[in-house]
Write an enzyme that holds these catalytic residues in place. Structure first.
Site, PDB file in Angstrom:
ATOM      1  N   ARG A  74       0.840  -1.208   0.000  1.00 24.34           N
ATOM      2  CA  ARG A  74       0.000   0.000   0.000  1.00 24.34           C
ATOM      3  C   ARG A  74       0.877   1.261   0.000  1.00 24.34           C
ATOM      4  NH1 ARG A  74      -4.075  -0.087   4.865  1.00 24.34           N
ATOM      5  NH2 ARG A  74      -5.121  -1.698   3.665  1.00 24.34           N
ATOM      6  N   ARG A 143      -2.084   6.426   9.688  1.00 22.58           N
ATOM      7  CA  ARG A 143      -2.250   5.941   8.309  1.00 22.58           C
ATOM      8  C   ARG A 143      -2.343   7.091   7.317  1.00 22.58           C
ATOM      9  NH1 ARG A 143      -4.174   0.697   8.246  1.00 22.58           N
ATOM     10  NH2 ARG A 143      -3.350  -0.443  10.020  1.00 22.58           N
ATOM     11  N   LYS A 207      -4.024   1.054  14.804  1.00 23.39           N
ATOM     12  CA  LYS A 207      -4.030   2.003  13.697  1.00 23.39           C
ATOM     13  C   LYS A 207      -4.675   3.319  14.141  1.00 23.39           C
ATOM     14  CE  LYS A 207      -6.523  -0.786  11.083  1.00 23.39           C
ATOM     15  NZ  LYS A 207      -7.441  -1.402  10.104  1.00 23.39           N
ATOM     16  N   LYS A 209      -6.266   6.947  12.410  1.00 25.75           N
ATOM     17  CA  LYS A 209      -6.620   7.570  11.126  1.00 25.75           C
ATOM     18  C   LYS A 209      -7.004   9.034  11.303  1.00 25.75           C
ATOM     19  CE  LYS A 209      -7.848   3.254   8.973  1.00 25.75           C
ATOM     20  NZ  LYS A 209      -8.890   2.409   8.355  1.00 25.75           N
ATOM     21  N   CYS A 428     -15.250  -3.146  -0.647  1.00 26.27           N
ATOM     22  CA  CYS A 428     -13.867  -3.418  -0.225  1.00 26.27           C
ATOM     23  C   CYS A 428     -13.290  -4.534  -1.084  1.00 26.27           C
ATOM     24  CB  CYS A 428     -13.839  -3.794   1.244  1.00 26.27           C
ATOM     25  SG  CYS A 428     -14.467  -5.459   1.540  1.00 26.27           S
ATOM     26  N   CYS A 434      -8.057 -10.753   0.674  1.00 22.45           N
ATOM     27  CA  CYS A 434      -8.149 -10.353   2.077  1.00 22.45           C
ATOM     28  C   CYS A 434      -8.328 -11.579   2.972  1.00 22.45           C
ATOM     29  CB  CYS A 434      -9.307  -9.382   2.297  1.00 22.45           C
ATOM     30  SG  CYS A 434      -9.424  -8.917   4.032  1.00 22.45           S
ATOM     31  N   CYS A 473     -16.609  -8.364   5.437  1.00 25.67           N
ATOM     32  CA  CYS A 473     -16.574  -8.723   6.864  1.00 25.67           C
ATOM     33  C   CYS A 473     -16.931  -7.472   7.662  1.00 25.67           C
ATOM     34  CB  CYS A 473     -15.200  -9.293   7.242  1.00 25.67           C
ATOM     35  SG  CYS A 473     -13.986  -8.066   7.711  1.00 25.67           S
ATOM     36  N   CYS A 477     -14.288  -1.754   5.820  1.00 22.59           N
ATOM     37  CA  CYS A 477     -13.279  -1.025   5.035  1.00 22.59           C
ATOM     38  C   CYS A 477     -13.885  -0.117   3.959  1.00 22.59           C
ATOM     39  CB  CYS A 477     -12.292  -1.999   4.406  1.00 22.59           C
ATOM     40  SG  CYS A 477     -11.332  -2.896   5.642  1.00 22.59           S
TER      41      CYS A 477
HETATM   42 FE1  SRM Z   1      -9.320  -1.942   6.070  1.00 18.31          FE
HETATM   43  C1  SRM Z   1      -8.025  -4.578   7.753  1.00 18.31           C
HETATM   44  C2  SRM Z   1      -8.352  -3.265   3.164  1.00 18.31           C
HETATM   45  C3  SRM Z   1      -9.953   1.014   4.559  1.00 18.31           C
HETATM   46  C4  SRM Z   1     -11.105  -0.938   8.797  1.00 18.31           C
HETATM   47  N1  SRM Z   1      -8.289  -3.619   5.568  1.00 18.31           N
HETATM   48  C5  SRM Z   1      -7.803  -4.558   6.416  1.00 18.31           C
HETATM   49  C6  SRM Z   1      -6.921  -5.566   5.668  1.00 18.31           C
HETATM   50  C7  SRM Z   1      -5.507  -5.097   5.729  1.00 18.31           C
HETATM   51  C8  SRM Z   1      -7.085  -7.041   6.091  1.00 18.31           C
HETATM   52  C9  SRM Z   1      -6.197  -7.594   7.165  1.00 18.31           C
HETATM   53  O1  SRM Z   1      -6.002  -6.960   8.230  1.00 18.31           O
HETATM   54  O2  SRM Z   1      -5.721  -8.712   6.963  1.00 18.31           O
HETATM   55  C10 SRM Z   1      -7.509  -5.419   4.234  1.00 18.31           C
HETATM   56  C11 SRM Z   1      -6.590  -5.765   3.073  1.00 18.31           C
HETATM   57  C12 SRM Z   1      -7.390  -6.362   1.947  1.00 18.31           C
HETATM   58  C13 SRM Z   1      -6.660  -6.574   0.696  1.00 18.31           C
HETATM   59  O3  SRM Z   1      -6.617  -7.727   0.214  1.00 18.31           O
HETATM   60  O4  SRM Z   1      -6.142  -5.629   0.123  1.00 18.31           O
HETATM   61  C14 SRM Z   1      -8.057  -4.014   4.296  1.00 18.31           C
HETATM   62  N2  SRM Z   1      -9.063  -1.226   4.240  1.00 18.31           N
HETATM   63  C15 SRM Z   1      -8.750  -1.970   3.148  1.00 18.31           C
HETATM   64  C16 SRM Z   1      -8.940  -1.165   1.879  1.00 18.31           C
HETATM   65  C17 SRM Z   1      -7.943  -1.525   0.781  1.00 18.31           C
HETATM   66  C18 SRM Z   1     -10.392  -1.347   1.420  1.00 18.31           C
HETATM   67  C19 SRM Z   1     -10.680  -0.944   0.006  1.00 18.31           C
HETATM   68  O5  SRM Z   1     -11.262  -1.773  -0.664  1.00 18.31           O
HETATM   69  O6  SRM Z   1     -10.371   0.166  -0.408  1.00 18.31           O
HETATM   70  C20 SRM Z   1      -8.796   0.257   2.439  1.00 18.31           C
HETATM   71  C21 SRM Z   1      -7.384   0.728   2.480  1.00 18.31           C
HETATM   72  C22 SRM Z   1      -7.291   2.099   3.068  1.00 18.31           C
HETATM   73  C23 SRM Z   1      -5.944   2.744   2.962  1.00 18.31           C
HETATM   74  O7  SRM Z   1      -5.556   3.059   1.847  1.00 18.31           O
HETATM   75  O8  SRM Z   1      -5.323   2.975   3.999  1.00 18.31           O
HETATM   76  C24 SRM Z   1      -9.299   0.042   3.859  1.00 18.31           C
HETATM   77  N3  SRM Z   1     -10.275  -0.219   6.615  1.00 18.31           N
HETATM   78  C25 SRM Z   1     -10.531   0.837   5.793  1.00 18.31           C
HETATM   79  C26 SRM Z   1     -11.519   1.695   6.388  1.00 18.31           C
HETATM   80  C27 SRM Z   1     -12.140   2.932   5.754  1.00 18.31           C
HETATM   81  C28 SRM Z   1     -11.423   4.201   6.104  1.00 18.31           C
HETATM   82  O9  SRM Z   1     -10.403   4.183   6.779  1.00 18.31           O
HETATM   83  O10 SRM Z   1     -11.919   5.238   5.686  1.00 18.31           O
HETATM   84  C29 SRM Z   1     -11.858   1.126   7.596  1.00 18.31           C
HETATM   85  C30 SRM Z   1     -12.951   1.640   8.579  1.00 18.31           C
HETATM   86  C31 SRM Z   1     -12.482   2.779   9.412  1.00 18.31           C
HETATM   87  C32 SRM Z   1     -11.729   2.291  10.608  1.00 18.31           C
HETATM   88  O11 SRM Z   1     -10.523   2.157  10.528  1.00 18.31           O
HETATM   89  O12 SRM Z   1     -12.370   1.990  11.625  1.00 18.31           O
HETATM   90  C33 SRM Z   1     -11.059  -0.075   7.733  1.00 18.31           C
HETATM   91  N4  SRM Z   1      -9.488  -2.614   7.957  1.00 18.31           N
HETATM   92  C34 SRM Z   1     -10.328  -2.092   8.907  1.00 18.31           C
HETATM   93  C35 SRM Z   1     -10.293  -2.942  10.076  1.00 18.31           C
HETATM   94  C36 SRM Z   1     -11.082  -2.714  11.390  1.00 18.31           C
HETATM   95  C37 SRM Z   1     -10.270  -1.888  12.311  1.00 18.31           C
HETATM   96  C38 SRM Z   1     -10.888  -1.656  13.664  1.00 18.31           C
HETATM   97  O13 SRM Z   1     -10.165  -1.164  14.526  1.00 18.31           O
HETATM   98  O14 SRM Z   1     -12.047  -1.914  13.884  1.00 18.31           O
HETATM   99  C39 SRM Z   1      -9.408  -3.998   9.784  1.00 18.31           C
HETATM  100  C40 SRM Z   1      -9.019  -5.169  10.693  1.00 18.31           C
HETATM  101  C41 SRM Z   1      -7.981  -4.818  11.698  1.00 18.31           C
HETATM  102  O15 SRM Z   1      -7.386  -3.755  11.699  1.00 18.31           O
HETATM  103  O16 SRM Z   1      -7.756  -5.684  12.529  1.00 18.31           O
HETATM  104  C42 SRM Z   1      -8.932  -3.770   8.440  1.00 18.31           C
HETATM  105 FE1  SF4 Z   2     -11.123  -7.464   4.219  1.00 28.22          FE
HETATM  106 FE2  SF4 Z   2     -13.155  -7.095   5.841  1.00 28.22          FE
HETATM  107 FE3  SF4 Z   2     -11.719  -5.012   5.079  1.00 28.22          FE
HETATM  108 FE4  SF4 Z   2     -13.281  -6.159   3.367  1.00 28.22          FE
HETATM  109  S1  SF4 Z   2     -13.939  -5.137   5.218  1.00 28.22           S
HETATM  110  S2  SF4 Z   2     -11.123  -5.602   2.978  1.00 28.22           S
HETATM  111  S3  SF4 Z   2     -13.194  -8.279   3.950  1.00 28.22           S
HETATM  112  S4  SF4 Z   2     -10.984  -6.665   6.315  1.00 28.22           S
END
Ligand code: SRM
Ligand code: SF4
Length: 566
Positions: A74, A143, A207, A209, A428, A434, A473, A477
Site C-alpha cells: 500500500r 495511516r 491504527k 486515522k 472493499c 483479504c 466482513c 473497510c
Molecule cells: Fe481496512 C483490515 C483493506 C480502509 C477498517 N483492511 C484490512 C486488511 C488489511 C485485512 C487484514 O487486516 O488482513 C484489508 C486488506 C485487503 C486486501 O486484500 O487488500 C483491508 N481497508 C482496506 C482497503 C484496501 C479497502 C478498500 O477496498 O479500499 C482500504 C485501504 C485504506 C488505505 O488506503 O489505507 C481500507 N479499513 C478501511 C476503512 C475505511 C477508512 O479508513 O476510511 C476502515 C474503517 C475505518 C476504521 O478504521 O475503523 C477499515 N481494515 C479495517 C479494520 C477494522 C479496524 C478496527 O479497529 O475496527 C481492519 C481489521 C484490523 O485492523 O484488525 C482492516
Molecule cells: Fe477485508 Fe473485511 Fe476489510 Fe473487506 S472489510 S477488505 S473483507 S478486512
C-alpha cells in the site's frame, strides 16, 4: 505511559523489534514464499501484508501443495495526490511485480496485490524511487491522511491539502528501519540510540486515522476517523479547525463491546495549531489507549470508556491549553466529483468511475490502458478519491472531447452514463486476497448494483441518489455502516443488511437483518424501496426514510420476504 497490567503479544513484539526491524531484513534475503509471523506483523508498519490466494487455496491443499502466497503493498499519498510520472511508474510496476492491476482504496491510496516475496524489496524500492513511500500505510501508526479530492483552485482546498501533507509527514515514525531494510541505507551511527520522540518504543496501540474535511465537502466521511478535522472558513479567512475524536467503523460479530462509532466534536483549535493538536491527540491515545485487547484498542473505546470530557481535558493538557468550544459549522455536504468540472483556474477535471477502485483491463473495457494513455499523452496528474475513483486534473478545455473519445474508445463508461447508485457504490477488496473476508465484496459489486438498479427502475427511483457500501466482513473497510445501504459479510454467502445512515456521513445505519443470503439481498430490500417510493418525503434520502421508519417498522416491511430467505 499507563501501567498496563496485561499487554497483547503485538505490544511485546513492537517493543523488542529494534524500532520495527525485527528479522525482516534477513527473512527477505532468504528464499521461500513466506515470512515468520513476527516479520509479517512488523512488515505491516512498512506498508505490506502477507496474503494468499483464497480462490486456489483449498484445491492446492487437497493436492498437498502450498498456498499461493504473495504480498499486498500500500502506497502513502495524502489526499490521493500523485503526479502523472508517478502514476505511470506505479502502473508499470503493477506489471513488473504485481498482478497487473492497481487498486484505488477507500483512503485515497493505491494498493498492489500479488507481489511474491522475492520481489517485495525491489518493488518497495521502486515505489520509493518515484518519491512515494509505503511507510506507515498499515500497522499501529498514523495511516494515510485523507482530505477532499476536489482539485478546486481556491484557498480553502489549497490549505486543506497543505495541512493534510503537513500532518502526514509530521506523524511518520522516525525509525530508519524502512530505509535500511528496503533502500539499503546504512545505519545512522552518529546520533546514538535511535528514538521515536512521538510514538515511543511501542508505537500506537492500534491504527490511527486522520481526515481533514470542509463542511461543503465531506466525501472522506470525516467522522469515521480517529481524528477528524473540519476547516471552518468565514469570509475567506480560515477561523480554525473543529476537532472530532473517536471515529471508527470496525466491529467484531458476536462481540457487542466492539462497534462502529462516529467521531464526537470535542472542541476547536486555531489555524496554526493543527500540528500541535494532532500530536496531542496521538499522545493521549499512545499513553491511554488499550494495549491488552487489540479489538478494543482504537481511540473510540478510550473516548467511550473515559468519557468525552476526560478526553477533552487530556488533549488540553497535552496541548498546553484547554480546547476552545467547537466553531459554528454548516451541515455537511457530499459533492459529486465524477464527470467534467471546472477547477476555477481555467482548467477542468474529469472524474472517472472505477469499479470498486480496480484499475484493470478486462475484456472490452481496457480501463487501465485508457488511463495510462490519457495520463501519458496529456501529462495529467490523477487524484484518487475516497469513493475509490480517479479524477483526471488540469485539463485544458480544448482537450476535453479528445480525452472523452480516447476513454470511450477503450470501453470506459463516462460518469453521465451510469446511474446514481453505480456512482456511489463502494466495495472493499475482500476475496480472494483479504485474509479476513467472510464473503465477496468487490467481485459482487457489479451484479448487486445491476439487480438493485432493476428494482429502482421498477419503482421509479432510478435517479435517486443512494449510497451502497459492501464489505466482506464487519471491519467496514468501505465504511459500510455509513451511507444508505450497508451489506456486511456475515458468514460465507450471506450478509448482514444495514440501512438508515445518511448520505452526509453524520449518522450510522442500523442492522435490519442479521443474515441474508447474497441472492436474496436485493429482494429483501425491495419492499423498503417500494415504500420509500410511495411515502418518502421530498428531498428525503433512502437512509433518512429508513431512519424515520425506525428498525421495527422497517423490519415489518421486509419480514415476509425474509421468511423465504436463507
Ligand atoms: Fe481496512 C483490515 C483493506 C480502509 C477498517 N483492511 C484490512 C486488511 C488489511 C485485512 C487484514 O487486516 O488482513 C484489508 C486488506 C485487503 C486486501 O486484500 O487488500 C483491508 N481497508 C482496506 C482497503 C484496501 C479497502 C478498500 O477496498 O479500499 C482500504 C485501504 C485504506 C488505505 O488506503 O489505507 C481500507 N479499513 C478501511 C476503512 C475505511 C477508512 O479508513 O476510511 C476502515 C474503517 C475505518 C476504521 O478504521 O475503523 C477499515 N481494515 C479495517 C479494520 C477494522 C479496524 C478496527 O479497529 O475496527 C481492519 C481489521 C484490523 O485492523 O484488525 C482492516
Ligand atoms: Fe477485508 Fe473485511 Fe476489510 Fe473487506 S472489510 S477488505 S473483507 S478486512
Amino acid at each position: 505511559m499507563t501501567t498496563a497490567t496485561k499487554r497483547s503479544a503485538t505490544e511485546l513484539l513492537k517493543e523488542s523489534s529494534q524500532r520495527l526491524r525485527g528479522t525482516i531484513g534477513t527473512e527477505l534475503a532468504a528464499g521461500g514464499t513466506q515470512v515468520s509471523d513476527a516479520a509479517e506483523a512488523l512488515l505491516k508498519f512498512h506498508g505490506t501484508y502477507e496474503q494468499y490466494d483464497r480462490d486456489t487455496a483449498t484445491a492446492l491443499k487437497t493436492q498437498g501443495l502450498e498456498k499461493e502466497y504473495s504480498f499486498m503493498v500500500r502506497v502513502r499519498m495524502p489526499g490521493g495526490r500523485l503526479t502523472a510520472a508517478q502514476y505511470l511508474a506505479l502502473d508499470a510496476l503493477a506489471d513488473r511485480y504485481g498482478n497487473a492491476t492497481l487498486r484505488v482504496t477507500t483512503r485515497q491510496t493505491i494498493q498492489f496485490h500479488g507481489i511474491v516475496k522475492g520481489n517485495l524489496k525491489p518493488a518497495i524500492a521502486a515505489i520509493n524511487a518515484t518519491l512515494l513511500t509505503t511507510q506507515s500505510t498499515c500497522g499501529d501508526v498514523v495511516r494515510n491522511v485523507t482530505t477532499s479530492a476536489a482539485p478546486r483552485r481556491d484557498a480553502a482546498h489549497a490549505r486543506l491539502l497543505a495541512d493534510a501533507c503537513l500532518l502526514s509527514a509530521d506523524l511518520l515514525p522516525r525509525s530508519r528501519a524502512y530505509h535500511e531494510i528496503f533502500l539499503d541505507a546504512a545505519p545512522d551511527e552518529t546520533t546514538g540510540e535511535e528514538t521515536e520522540p512521538l510514538f515511543g518504543p511501542t508505537y500506537l496501540p492500534r491504527k490511527f486515522k486522520i481526515g481533514l474535511a470542509l463542511p461543503q465537502d465531506n466525501t472522506i466521511d470525516v467522522l469515521s476517523n480517529d481524528l477528524g478535522l473540519i476547516a471552518i472558513w468565514e469570509e475567506g479567512v480560515l477561523r480554525g479547525y473543529n476537532v472530532a475524536v473517536g471515529g471508527g467503523m470496525g466491529m467484531t460479530h458476536n462481540r457487542p463491546d466492539t462497534y462502529p462509532r462516529l467521531a464526537s466534536l470535542v472542541g476547536s483549535v486555531g489555524p496554526d495549531e493543527l500540528r500541535a493538536l494532532a500530536e496531542a491527540v496521538v499522545r493521549v491515545q499512545r499513553d491511554h489507549g488499550g494495549r491488552a485487547d487489540r479489538k478494543r484498542a482504537r481511540l473510540k473505546y478510550l473516548v467511550d470508556d473515559q468519557g468525552l470530557p476526560w478526553v477533552r481535558e487530556a488533549i488540553g493538557r497535552e496541548l498546553g491549553h484547554a480546547l476552545a468550544d467547537p466553531l459554528p459549522m454548516p451541515a455537511f455536504e457530499v459533492p459529486d466529483l465524477l464527470g467534467w468540472h471546472e477547477q476555477g483556474d481555467g482548467g477542468w477535471w474529469l472524474g472517472v468511475k472505477l469499479p470498486a477502485g480496480r484499475i484493470a483491463d478486462a475484456g472490452t473495457v481496457r480501463l487501465r490502458t485508457a488511463l495510462r494513455e490519457v495520463v501519458q499523452r496529456y501529462g495529467i496528474d490523477p487524484v484518487l478519491t475516497p469513493q475509490q475513483d480517479v479524477l483526471l486534473t488540469n485539463i485544458a478545455p480544448r482537450l476535453r472531447s479528445a480525452i472523452t473519445r480516447k476513454l470511450r474508445a477503450h470501453g470506459v463508461t463516462m460518469a453521465g452514463e451510469i446511474t446514481p447508485l453505480a456512482r456511489w457504490a463502494m466495495a472493499c477488496v475482500a476475496l480472494p486476497t483479504c485474509g479476513l473476508a467472510l464473503t465477496e465484496a468487490e467481485r459482487v459489486r457489479a451484479p448487486l448494483v445491476a439487480d438493485l438498479e432493476a428494482v429502482l427502475r421498477r419503482h421509479g427511483l432510478e435517479r435517486e441518489r443512494i449510497s451502497l457500501r459492501i464489505t466482506g466482513c464487519p471491519n467496514g473497510c468501505a465504511r459500510s455502516y455509513g451511507g444508505d445501504i450497508g451489506l456486511v459479510g456475515r458468514v460465507p454467502g450471506a450478509y448482514a443488511v444495514f440501512v438508515g445512515g445518511d448520505f452526509a456521513g453524520t449518522r450510522l445505519s442500523f442492522k435490519l437483518l442479521e443474515r441474508v443470503a447474497q441472492e436474496r439481498v436485493v429482494a429483501v430490500l425491495e419492499p423498503l424501496l417500494a415504500t420509500f417510493a410511495q411515502q418518502g418525503w421530498r428531498g428525503e434520502g433512502f437512509g433518512d426514510f429508513c431512519h424515520r421508519l425506525g428498525p421495527e417498522a422497517a423490519l415489518a416491511l421486509v419480514e415476509g420476504v425474509q421468511a423465504s430467505a436463507a
